[in-house]
Design a protein around this motif. Structure first.
Motif, mmCIF file in Angstrom:
data_model
loop_
_atom_site.group_PDB
_atom_site.id
_atom_site.type_symbol
_atom_site.label_atom_id
_atom_site.label_comp_id
_atom_site.label_asym_id
_atom_site.label_seq_id
_atom_site.Cartn_x
_atom_site.Cartn_y
_atom_site.Cartn_z
ATOM 1 N N VAL A 187 0.840 -1.258 -0.042
ATOM 2 C CA VAL A 187 -0.011 -0.207 0.180
ATOM 3 C C VAL A 187 0.625 1.318 -0.002
ATOM 4 O O VAL A 187 0.472 2.288 -0.729
ATOM 5 N N GLU A 210 -5.797 8.569 -2.662
ATOM 6 C CA GLU A 210 -6.857 8.086 -2.688
ATOM 7 C C GLU A 210 -7.027 6.500 -2.726
ATOM 8 O O GLU A 210 -7.621 5.623 -2.460
ATOM 9 N N GLY A 211 -5.810 6.085 -3.792
ATOM 10 C CA GLY A 211 -5.673 4.679 -3.722
ATOM 11 C C GLY A 211 -5.032 3.979 -2.494
ATOM 12 O O GLY A 211 -5.628 2.786 -2.053
ATOM 13 N N ARG A 212 -4.252 4.508 -1.761
ATOM 14 C CA ARG A 212 -3.810 4.236 -0.288
ATOM 15 C C ARG A 212 -4.975 4.046 0.632
ATOM 16 O O ARG A 212 -5.117 3.065 1.198
ATOM 17 N N SER A 224 -0.973 7.505 -5.249
ATOM 18 C CA SER A 224 -2.108 8.305 -5.016
ATOM 19 C C SER A 224 -2.529 7.946 -3.771
ATOM 20 O O SER A 224 -2.770 6.887 -3.120
ATOM 21 N N LYS A 228 -8.148 3.572 -0.330
ATOM 22 C CA LYS A 228 -9.227 2.906 -0.352
ATOM 23 C C LYS A 228 -8.554 1.301 -0.033
ATOM 24 O O LYS A 228 -9.260 0.539 0.505
ATOM 25 N N ALA A 229 -7.270 0.838 -0.292
ATOM 26 C CA ALA A 229 -6.725 -0.261 0.110
ATOM 27 C C ALA A 229 -6.828 -0.363 1.521
ATOM 28 O O ALA A 229 -7.005 -1.608 2.009
ATOM 29 N N ILE A 238 1.834 2.618 -3.276
ATOM 30 C CA ILE A 238 0.743 3.194 -4.266
ATOM 31 C C ILE A 238 1.049 4.898 -4.012
ATOM 32 O O ILE A 238 1.132 5.494 -3.048
#
Length: 343
Positions: free
Chosen positions: A251, A258-260, A256, A262-263, A254
């Protein structure tokens, strides 16, 4: 990958459990004919507070029933939730529902009972079923951690690696390990002699309070109990820790935000459940025997509080579950309005 209503296939465990409990109860009764029942002392409070405790237990148990039955219903009826993660979550709700049901009803009955007794066979049943489900939950949480590891670290291979067959094997293996551990633990506990007292200083039959009223030599019993705890708790904790070490490492790579976010959001619910369950169990078993009331409070955390919180944690922090619940409630409201219109 469709997992459908596969949790129902695992109910073969219960007939097996009932046969084991019956056999143990008969052997125990024959070996300790002087003990036909025990007394569950429960909480040492003023009698007028029993009504308050009864209402509190009733409220918590009602929330357990509503939350876990509701979670299983949502997972089995919504096609979007036919994934490995929700298959495991459905089985987690099934386990929480049953092991809390082993404890709560009898505890509530005893708040109104003068004798507060439980039969020898009833005590064997409580010890056996509670051990079975609590051990199965530990292994199931490890399987859920592995599922999150594959989903985040190897997303392209997720549908291949987390096949329907593997998911069923992991869940069936959790119940099998719980059954084996429970047979050993219960059989060992009820070969002890209970000639010292019939009063169990707890609100349910558990191994440690039963040891305190035994007049047998507990050396071998404690060695085997420690060995069982080691081979149950250590492997599951190691799987969870290693899985999350890889998850965190992935994680953080990642880019972004937002990506982190979400994960991490897919794992936070699971980590919360693991923390509450293992924290309460470890705390309880590190409490010295001279603090039995503190042990009872710790026991409440994983016998009733955890099964109550699990559905809330997963439903409040999970967008898919919230949407599925909203969809079901929307249908019920529409149906209710249609009936009113006809009337």
């Amino acid at each position: 990958m469709s997992l459908g209503t596969k949790p129902g296939l695992l109910l073969f465990i219960l007939p097996c459990a009932s046969q084991q409990v019956s056999a143990m109860g008969e052997r125990g009764t024959s070996n300790h004919s002087e003990v036909t029942d025990f007394i569950l002392v429960g909480f040492r409070v003023r009698p007028e507070l029993y009504i308050l405790l009864f209402l509190l237990f009733l409220l918590v148990y009602a929330m357990i029933l509503l939350g876990n039955v509701g979670m299983m219903t949502i997972i089995m009826t919504d096609p979007r939730l036919n994934t490995p993660m929700y298959f495991f979550l459905g089985n987690l709700s099934f386990i929480d529902l049953f092991y809390s049901s082993v404890i709560a009803p009898k505890a509530m009955i005893n708040f109104w009972s003068e004798s507060k007794s439980i039969s020898f066979a009833g005590c064997v049943t409580q010890v056996f079923l509670f051990a079975l489900f609590i051990v199965a939950e530990g292994f199931l949480l490890a399987a859920m951690a592995y599922d999150r590891f594959i989903a985040i670290c190897n997303p392209l291979l997720y549908s291949v690696q987390m096949s329907t067959r593997l998911c069923i094997q992991l869940v069936a293996g959790s119940y099998f390990c719980g059954c084996i551990s429970s047979v050993l633990q219960t059989g060992m506990t009820f070969t002890l002699s209970f000639c010292a007292s019939r009063a169990i200083n707890h609100f349910y039959c558990d191994d440690r309070p039963l040891q305190r009223i035994s007049c047998s030599d507990l050396y071998f019993h404690k060695i085997v109990s420690f060995f069982l705890c080691s081979i149950i708790i250590l492997p599951t904790i190691i799987v969870i820790i290693v899985s999350y070490m890889y998850i965190v490492s992935t994680v953080l790579k990642i880019k972004s935000t937002e990506g982190r976010k979400k994960a991490f959001s897919t794992c936070s619910s699971h980590l919360g459940v693991v923390g509450v369950l293992y924290g309460a169990i470890i705390f309880m078993y590190f409490i010295p025997d001279r603090f039995p009331e503190l042990s009872k409070v710790a026991s409440l955390c994983y016998t009733l509080v955890t099964p109550m919180l699990n559905p809330l944690i997963y439903s409040l922090r999970n967008k898919d579950v919230r949407e599925a619940l909203r969809k079901i409630l929307g249908k019920k409201i529409f149906l209710f309005n249609s009936i009113l219109t006809v009337i």
